[in-house]
Write an enzyme that holds these catalytic residues in place. Structure first.
Site, short mmCIF file in Angstrom:
data_model
loop_
_atom_site.label_atom_id
_atom_site.label_comp_id
_atom_site.label_asym_id
_atom_site.label_seq_id
_atom_site.Cartn_x
_atom_site.Cartn_y
_atom_site.Cartn_z
N GLU A 174 51.34 8.06 28.06
CA GLU A 174 50.35 8.36 29.10
C GLU A 174 50.83 9.45 30.04
O GLU A 174 50.33 9.62 31.15
CB GLU A 174 50.00 7.08 29.86
CG GLU A 174 49.43 5.99 28.98
CD GLU A 174 47.92 6.10 28.71
OE1 GLU A 174 47.18 6.42 29.64
OE2 GLU A 174 47.50 5.85 27.56
N HIS A 250 48.91 2.00 34.97
CA HIS A 250 49.95 3.05 34.94
C HIS A 250 50.93 2.75 36.06
O HIS A 250 50.53 2.22 37.11
CB HIS A 250 49.35 4.45 35.22
CG HIS A 250 48.51 4.99 34.11
ND1 HIS A 250 47.30 5.62 34.34
CD2 HIS A 250 48.71 5.04 32.78
CE1 HIS A 250 46.79 6.02 33.19
NE2 HIS A 250 47.62 5.69 32.23
N CYS A 371 46.69 10.60 40.51
CA CYS A 371 46.16 10.76 39.14
C CYS A 371 45.62 12.16 38.94
O CYS A 371 45.61 12.68 37.83
CB CYS A 371 45.00 9.81 38.90
SG CYS A 371 45.39 8.09 39.08
O1 SUG Z 1 42.83 6.33 32.01
N1 SUG Z 1 39.93 6.12 33.99
C1 SUG Z 1 41.28 6.64 33.80
C2 SUG Z 1 42.01 6.70 35.12
C3 SUG Z 1 43.32 7.40 34.99
C4 SUG Z 1 44.14 7.28 36.23
N2 SUG Z 1 45.33 7.99 36.06
C5 SUG Z 1 46.52 7.64 36.58
N3 SUG Z 1 46.73 6.45 37.07
N4 SUG Z 1 47.48 8.48 36.52
C6 SUG Z 1 42.06 5.78 32.79
O2 SUG Z 1 41.88 4.55 32.82
C7 SUG Z 1 37.68 5.60 33.29
C8 SUG Z 1 36.55 6.31 32.61
C9 SUG Z 1 35.27 5.55 32.62
O3 SUG Z 1 35.29 4.32 32.64
O4 SUG Z 1 34.22 6.21 32.60
C10 SUG Z 1 39.04 6.22 33.02
O5 SUG Z 1 39.25 6.77 31.96
#
Ligand code: SUG
EC number: 3.5.3.23
Length: 448
Positions: A174, A250, A371
């Site tokens: 990730e 994460h 993020c």
């Molecule tokens: O991968 N949300 C992302 C959020 C990423 C956050 N990044 C970090 N913590 N670095 C994920 O879960 C949700 C998309 C949706 O439900 O439409 C989403 O992909």
């Protein structure tokens, strides 16, 4: 030579929507099917970029991806013209259309892992695009991410790019969301801290019971090998499986580090004392003085941390050596978290100031300030070798806000994703964007 941490923020794409796609990410699940406002989302992100630039930090921008991803839908068997592909997916497999429309590439902390030149064997800055293998909608990001990073960091004398790891769960990666670098100065060798959720091959490591652990130990080790990091310059730690089961998908949802400082929650890791001692010893060898700030569960629970995204903050070094924390508005909205932050900044410690940003559109999908940015530590020569089109300036900010106002909708719900007109709008916008950012052809529709 002077060195910097440059934050490249993901520009929110025109299809930003709430698809409920990320099991294990509480916000994504609870806001599923709400209508979104892509224009507001992009402007909120741009406002953060501009504010950091105006505070004197080096700021860059990473372009969004082409969505709907028609090529991905074709790989799943939908055929015909682009409009027919979308129409057929909407009729027969709406969840796949929703996944192919996600603007999730905005969370660029997941785009790649980056090792600065001072840490790597060949003295170049190394990038490994993350395979994001845990979620289908994110697993389709890395080919374009690689092209994008290649167009931004093109000079092979300074920059080395690695393709994403094998796309299987055992190498789930990730990117920088589970990677932190400690150093005395950005230009000096430091310690790269890799946090994993489970081991794919060694059953001695515990794993969460409810939600997936997205990052494996084996993926982190492969990235460290690819980047040519020395054993002395790497520390691995396991995330506490019980916090993953509480929504910490994460590590950057429960800890953040910068310079010589780790700011973390008491429950974030397993074997915390051993890990802290190793960080201290290894950073010490690089001439650094490792410091940690532990937030006790008695003051902020894991639930409050997940709700407020206290740790998904940006910890930034100011010119006077003190630190600044960039937090989302949700931290101010949580009484216990806000109280903790007041006491933290008034205690005379390293973190002296907190700045609050409204990033609600992204937050509702589980994406906070941290993020939205990919950190790239660069020395002056390397910074000069970056494609200048992606470095934030006042004129670029103005151009990008006008571009957003011209091309983005202010309301998007699931039904709108089936509108073939949306694909045309997105392609027109992105074609213009590649010219604004001087990226060349990076999108599938520009290449095929
Ligand atoms: O991968 N949300 C992302 C959020 C990423 C956050 N990044 C970090 N913590 N670095 C994920 O879960 C949700 C998309 C949706 O439900 O439409 C989403 O992909």
């Amino acid at each position: 030579m002077k060195s910097y941490e440059v934050n490249f923020d993901g520009l929110v794409g025109p299809t930003h929507n709430y698809g409920g796609l990320s099991y294990g990410n509480v916000a994504s699940q609870s806001n599923s099917q709400q209508s979104s406002n892509p224009r507001e989302a992009a402007l909120q992100g741009l406002a953060k970029m501009k504010a950091l630039m105006e505070m004197g930090f080096q700021q860059g921008v990473l372009a969004p991806q082409e969505r709907p991803d028609v090529a991905a839908l074709r790989r799943l068997g939908f055929a015909g013209s682009d409009a027919q592909v979308i129409e057929r997916a909407a009729k027969d497999a709406m969840p796949l259309l929703v996944a192919s429309c996600s603007a999730s590439s905005m969370w660029v902390a997941n785009a790649a892992t980056v090792s600065p030149s001072a840490d790597t064997r060949d003295g170049r800055v190394h990038f490994t695009a993350a395979n994001l293998n845990c979620k289908y909608h994110r697993s389709i990001e890395h080919p374009t991410t690689s092209r994008m990073l290649g167009a931004m960091f093109a000079d092979q004398k300074h920059f080395a790019h690695h393709a994403a790891l094998p796309a299987v769960a055992q190498f789930g990666d990730e990117g920088a969301a589970n990677h932190t670098r400690f150093c005395r100065d950005y230009g000096q060798a430091g310690v790269e801290f890799f946090v994993f959720g489970r081991s794919a091959f060694d059953t001695r490591y515990p794993a969460p019971q409810k939600y997936p652990a997205r990052q494996t130990l084996e993926a982190s080790q492969a990235v460290a090998r690819l980047h040519g990091l020395s054993d002395d310059g790497v520390v691995y730690a396991q995330q506490n499986p019980s916090v993953i089961d509480q929504g910490v998908f994460h590590n950057d949802v429960i800890a953040v580090g910068n310079g010589e400082v780790l700011f973390y929650h008491e429950d974030a890791f397993l074997e915390t004392d051993k890990m802290l001692a190793e960080l201290q010893a290894k950073l010490g060898k690089c001439g650094g003085n490792f410091q940690s700030i532990c937030v006790p569960r008695s003051q902020v629970s894991v639930e409050d941390a997940v709700r407020s995204y206290l740790f998904n903050s940006q910890l930034l070094s100011r010119a006077d050596g003190s630190m600044l924390l960039i937090v989302p508005e949700e931290c101010r909205g949580n009484e216990r978290v806000w109280q903790y932050l007041q006491s933290l900044t008034s205690s005379g410690g390293l973190i002296r100031e907190v700045k609050v940003f409204d990033l609600k559109q992204s937050m509702q999908n589980g994406g906070g300030p941290a993020c939205l940015r990919l950190r790239v530590a660069l020395n002056q020569t390397e910074l000069a070798a970056v494609n200048p089109g992606v470095i934030m300036t006042v004129p670029l900010y103005d151009t990008l806000t006008q571009w957003v106002d011209k091309h983005y909708r202010d309301r998007l719900s699931e039904n709108d994703l089936a509108d073939p007109q949306l694909l045309l709008e997105c392609r027109t916008a992105l074609d213009e964007l590649t010219q604004i950012l001087k990226l060349g052809a990076v999108y599938p529709f520009q290449i095929n």
